[in-house]
Design a protein around this motif. Structure first.
Motif, short mmCIF file in Angstrom:
data_model
loop_
_atom_site.label_atom_id
_atom_site.label_comp_id
_atom_site.label_asym_id
_atom_site.label_seq_id
_atom_site.Cartn_x
_atom_site.Cartn_y
_atom_site.Cartn_z
N LEU A 440 -5.57 -30.47 48.43
CA LEU A 440 -6.33 -29.45 49.16
C LEU A 440 -6.74 -29.98 50.52
CD1 LEU A 440 -7.86 -26.73 49.29
CD2 LEU A 440 -9.78 -27.88 48.14
N ASN A 441 -7.24 -31.20 50.56
CA ASN A 441 -7.67 -31.78 51.84
C ASN A 441 -6.50 -32.10 52.75
OD1 ASN A 441 -10.39 -31.70 51.10
ND2 ASN A 441 -10.27 -33.67 50.06
N ALA A 442 -5.36 -32.46 52.17
CA ALA A 442 -4.21 -32.85 53.00
C ALA A 442 -3.44 -31.66 53.54
CB ALA A 442 -3.27 -33.73 52.18
N TYR A 443 -3.22 -30.64 52.69
CA TYR A 443 -2.35 -29.53 53.07
C TYR A 443 -3.05 -28.18 53.16
CZ TYR A 443 1.07 -32.93 51.31
OH TYR A 443 1.80 -34.07 51.07
N GLY A 444 -4.15 -28.02 52.44
CA GLY A 444 -4.70 -26.69 52.23
C GLY A 444 -3.94 -25.98 51.13
N ILE A 445 -4.53 -24.93 50.58
CA ILE A 445 -3.91 -24.20 49.47
C ILE A 445 -4.00 -22.70 49.73
CG2 ILE A 445 -4.14 -23.61 47.01
CD1 ILE A 445 -5.05 -26.43 46.47
N GLY A 446 -2.86 -22.05 49.68
CA GLY A 446 -2.81 -20.60 49.64
C GLY A 446 -2.91 -19.88 50.97
N VAL A 447 -4.01 -20.06 51.69
CA VAL A 447 -4.28 -19.28 52.90
C VAL A 447 -4.20 -20.18 54.14
CG1 VAL A 447 -5.96 -17.82 54.08
CG2 VAL A 447 -5.80 -17.77 51.58
N PRO A 448 -3.37 -19.82 55.13
CA PRO A 448 -3.30 -20.62 56.36
C PRO A 448 -4.63 -20.62 57.10
CG PRO A 448 -1.42 -19.12 56.20
CD PRO A 448 -2.39 -18.71 55.14
N THR A 449 -5.01 -21.79 57.61
CA THR A 449 -6.22 -21.93 58.42
C THR A 449 -5.87 -22.73 59.66
OG1 THR A 449 -6.90 -23.98 57.32
CG2 THR A 449 -7.67 -21.91 56.34
N GLU A 450 -6.83 -22.87 60.56
CA GLU A 450 -6.58 -23.66 61.76
C GLU A 450 -6.32 -25.11 61.40
OE1 GLU A 450 -8.81 -24.80 65.99
OE2 GLU A 450 -9.64 -23.26 64.66
N ALA A 451 -7.04 -25.63 60.40
CA ALA A 451 -6.84 -27.02 59.99
C ALA A 451 -5.57 -27.20 59.19
CB ALA A 451 -8.04 -27.49 59.17
N HIS A 452 -5.18 -26.17 58.44
CA HIS A 452 -3.99 -26.24 57.59
C HIS A 452 -3.14 -25.01 57.81
CE1 HIS A 452 -7.14 -28.56 55.26
NE2 HIS A 452 -6.21 -29.49 55.47
N PRO A 453 -2.36 -25.00 58.91
CA PRO A 453 -1.56 -23.81 59.22
C PRO A 453 -0.39 -23.57 58.27
CG PRO A 453 -1.07 -25.59 60.75
CD PRO A 453 -2.23 -26.04 59.93
N ASP A 454 0.02 -24.60 57.53
CA ASP A 454 1.15 -24.48 56.62
C ASP A 454 0.75 -24.98 55.24
OD1 ASP A 454 3.73 -23.93 55.77
OD2 ASP A 454 4.50 -25.90 56.38
N PRO A 455 -0.12 -24.24 54.53
CA PRO A 455 -0.65 -24.74 53.27
C PRO A 455 0.37 -24.67 52.14
CG PRO A 455 -1.37 -22.49 53.59
CD PRO A 455 -0.61 -22.89 54.84
N LEU A 456 0.05 -25.36 51.03
CA LEU A 456 0.84 -25.22 49.82
C LEU A 456 0.66 -23.79 49.30
CD1 LEU A 456 -0.12 -28.62 48.17
CD2 LEU A 456 2.08 -28.04 49.16
N PRO A 457 1.74 -23.08 48.99
CA PRO A 457 1.62 -21.64 48.70
C PRO A 457 0.82 -21.28 47.45
CG PRO A 457 3.90 -22.26 49.22
CD PRO A 457 3.14 -23.54 49.04
N ALA A 458 0.91 -22.11 46.40
CA ALA A 458 0.23 -21.80 45.13
C ALA A 458 0.48 -20.36 44.71
CB ALA A 458 -1.27 -22.07 45.23
N PRO A 459 1.75 -19.97 44.50
CA PRO A 459 2.06 -18.54 44.27
C PRO A 459 1.38 -17.95 43.04
CG PRO A 459 4.00 -19.94 43.87
CD PRO A 459 2.96 -20.79 44.53
#
Length: 611
Positions: A440-459
């Motif tokens: 979560l801290n490295a990639y983000g999950i689900g929703v793109p944000t400024e900090a994590h523009p390319d998150p793990l999709p978690a479909p």
């Protein structure tokens, strides 16, 4: 013969923790996990052989414990990230994850105990990965001597293909195309995975073609008709439009079909289930070749249920409200663990639609909460937390039944496998929260944000959040759920007519429901593998072709787990990719056709099921 030895238990615990962490990333990234029974069996044989040659039953215990890691990872990843997407969590609290996943996983083990005799001995189910695991272990211990060569060829081809496609990125994993025709859209596609081809080969033509039929109905009939009536959704390409229609609307047909099909499957095997419940716990002490004793199962059940009631009461700040929630959790865990166990026997653990039954659980729970308490801000969260327990139970239920089938073939003691599964659950839940927080801290999950523009999709987790929120927001596609239920009723009626007519061809509704719920691209290679088994005259229980198919699954699974390590360490999905190479899907297609020719020419060997 020694089975649940100290070294087998320790090795199983270690592998369960490793497989749980590796599959956590894969599930968030790709929406799937790698079946771990066969890879764990291969690793177990290599390690125990290096230490001192272990028995085949000892190796079976190791894979039984180790495979729990992958299943628990699926149960957690498919559900708990939804709490982050709903804004309830901003990280993954360690003890919450351990508590929810641990109780769900242990319930899954307990629930499958009375199902074992009904599903393994009372019904003619193929159990593709259970049989493949047994064949891998027998080949490794010299009981299928000549077949070891077939197994190794499959391992090399499956692993090399996975490395070239997912690691080096030399070609695309899926070949697919869509075309807009007037106001509608048509889709065609195929995943180029040797493992999926092998699964179809193992389950046989009847099941494989029904899975494909479900997918063809959803994608080839309902998607175009829905687009014709309601119009195409906003999308950049026809391919995006087709996927959007299926994922946001048509996929829910599978949920309705699985609900009706699951209830019917339980009703159809009611006599075997009652006999199984009466049979378990024939002794009051551990030992022998039966299941865990009834007193132990009942005691553990109470130990698990009471804290869940306290947990729900604290969440909703009401002991009264916690009663229906706890009852819902118990009923759904029992029902869908049984459905998952049946589906594992039908199409294997890798293609078991655990996320589908979890969606059904969250849907029913959210409706119950909406009816009882109205529009509650905690309603979606409570529904997800019920679904998480059920998802872990169902994932373990399907995995455990595959392991018990392998044990039945090899002559293992079921109660020792059931204890090993509990060890695997208890150990693997301990590593998931730190891994999830790291990702979560490295990639983000689900929703793109400024900090994590390319998150793990978690479909799957995104879909769970959409279902839970959709019930309270009133925007769920109920017409699709209802249509799926009607399709299931029609299939049940047709299957009953075939049964009474004495036909060898059957229409198990859950196989078609799986096809509706899965992307068509996954159903195509499964159907192709089933056709190759038919051309080869290969029954699912027979040796040479089964070992070849098991090797393909093993090689791809081991490589898939191995590739997760450098990706997680480097934080780069393309860390091994060869720059500047883009060959499209064609190399994968050539390999699939070559494997089809190979499997179709393999004649039944001499290795047969025993025990």
């Amino acid at each position: 013969m020694s089975q649940l030895t100290l070294r087998a238990a320790l090795l199983g615990i270690m592998l369960a923790m490793i497989l749980a962490g590796a599959n956590a990333y894969l599930a968030l990234f790709a929406g799937l996990t790698v079946s771990a029974s066969i890879p764990a069996a291969v690793v177990s044989m290599a390690i125990l052989r290096a230490l001192a040659r272990g028995s085949i039953l000892e190796n079976n215990i190791v894979q039984t414990a180790a495979s729990a890691g992958e299943s628990i990872a699926a149960g957690v990843i498919f559900t708990l990230p939804a709490l982050v997407l709903l804004g309830y969590w901003d990280s993954f609290p360690y003890w919450w994850v351990v508590f929810i996943a641990g109780i769900g996983g242990l319930l899954g083990v307990l629930i499958t105990v009375p199902l074992r005799h009904a599903l393994i001995h009372g019904m003619d189910l193929p159990f593709p990965e259970g049989r493949a695991t047994a064949e891998v272990l027998r080949a490794g211990h010299g009981q299928a001597g000549a077949g070891m060569g077939m197994l190794l060829i499959g391992v090399v081809v499956g692993g090399a293909t996975k490395l070239a496609e997912s690691g080096l990125r030399l070609w695309q994993a899926t070949g697919e195309v869509a075309a807009q025709v007037g106001q509608t859209v048509f889709y065609a596609g195929a995943n180029l995975s040797p493992a999926l081809l092998a699964v179809g080969y193992i389950v046989g033509f009847n099941i494989a073609v029904l899975v494909f039929a479900g997918g063809l109905f959803a994608w080839g009939v309902v998607v175009p008709l829905y687009a014709l009536v309601h119009g195409l959704p906003p999308a950049d390409t026809p391919l995006d439009a087709a996927w959007s229609l299926w994922s946001e609307q048509i996929r829910y047909m599978g949920v309705g079909a699985m609900l009706v099909g699951g209830l019917w499957a339980l009703w159809a095997m009611r006599d075997s289930l009652v006999a199984g419940l009466q049979r378990i716990g024939g002794t009051s002490v551990l030992g022998g070749e039966g299941d865990l004793p009834r007193w132990l199962l009942g005691g553990l059940g109470l130990v698990l249920i009471v804290p869940m009631f306290v947990f729900y009461a604290g969440l909703l700040d009401s002991a009264v409200a916690a009663v229906p929630l706890t009852l819902m959790m118990l009923v759904a865990a029992g029902l869908f663990s049984a459905v998952a166990a049946y589906m594992a026997g039908l199409v294997g653990s890798s293609n078991n639609p655990v996320s589908g039954v979890t969606i059904a659980t969250i849907l029913i729970t959210a409706l119950l909460l909406l009816w009882l308490f109205g529009d509650d801000t905690l309603g979606p969260v409570a529904a997800i937390l019920v679904g998480a327990v059920v998802c872990c139970a169902a994932a373990i239920g399907g995995d455990n039944m595959q392991d018990l089938k392998a044990g039945a073939i090899l002559g293992a003691a079921p109660w020792q496998q059931q204890l090993a599964q509990m060890l695997g659950v208890a150990s693997s839940v301990c590593v998931l929260a730190p891994v999830l927080s790291l990702l979560l801290n490295a990639y983000g999950i689900g929703v793109p944000t400024e900090a994590h523009p390319d998150p793990l999709p978690a479909p799957q987790a995104s879909l769970m959040a959409a279902v839970a929120g959709g019930v309270f927001g009133g925007d769920l596609p109920w017409s699709m759920v209802g249509l799926g239920a009607l399709v299931a009723v029609a299939l049940i009626a047709a299957d009953e007519w075939l049964r009474r007519a004495g036909s060898d061809f059957r229409l198990p509704v859950l196989a078609v429901a799986v096809g509706i719920y899965l992307p068509l691209s996954l159903s195509v290679p499964i159907a192709l593998g089933g056709l190759m088994a038919l051309l080869a005259g290969q029954r699912p229980v027979q040796g040479s072709g089964l070992l070849a198919a098991a090797g393909l699954i093993t090689g791809e699974a081991l490589m898939g787990i191995g590739l997760a390590v450098p990706i997680v360490v480097s934080g780069d999905r393309d860390v091994l990719a060869v720059a500047g190479v883009s060959l499209g899907p064609w190399p994968g297609l050539v390999i699939m056709l070559a494997l089809c020719a190979w499997l179709a020419r393999i004649r039944p060997g001499t290795s047969r099921e025993q025990g």
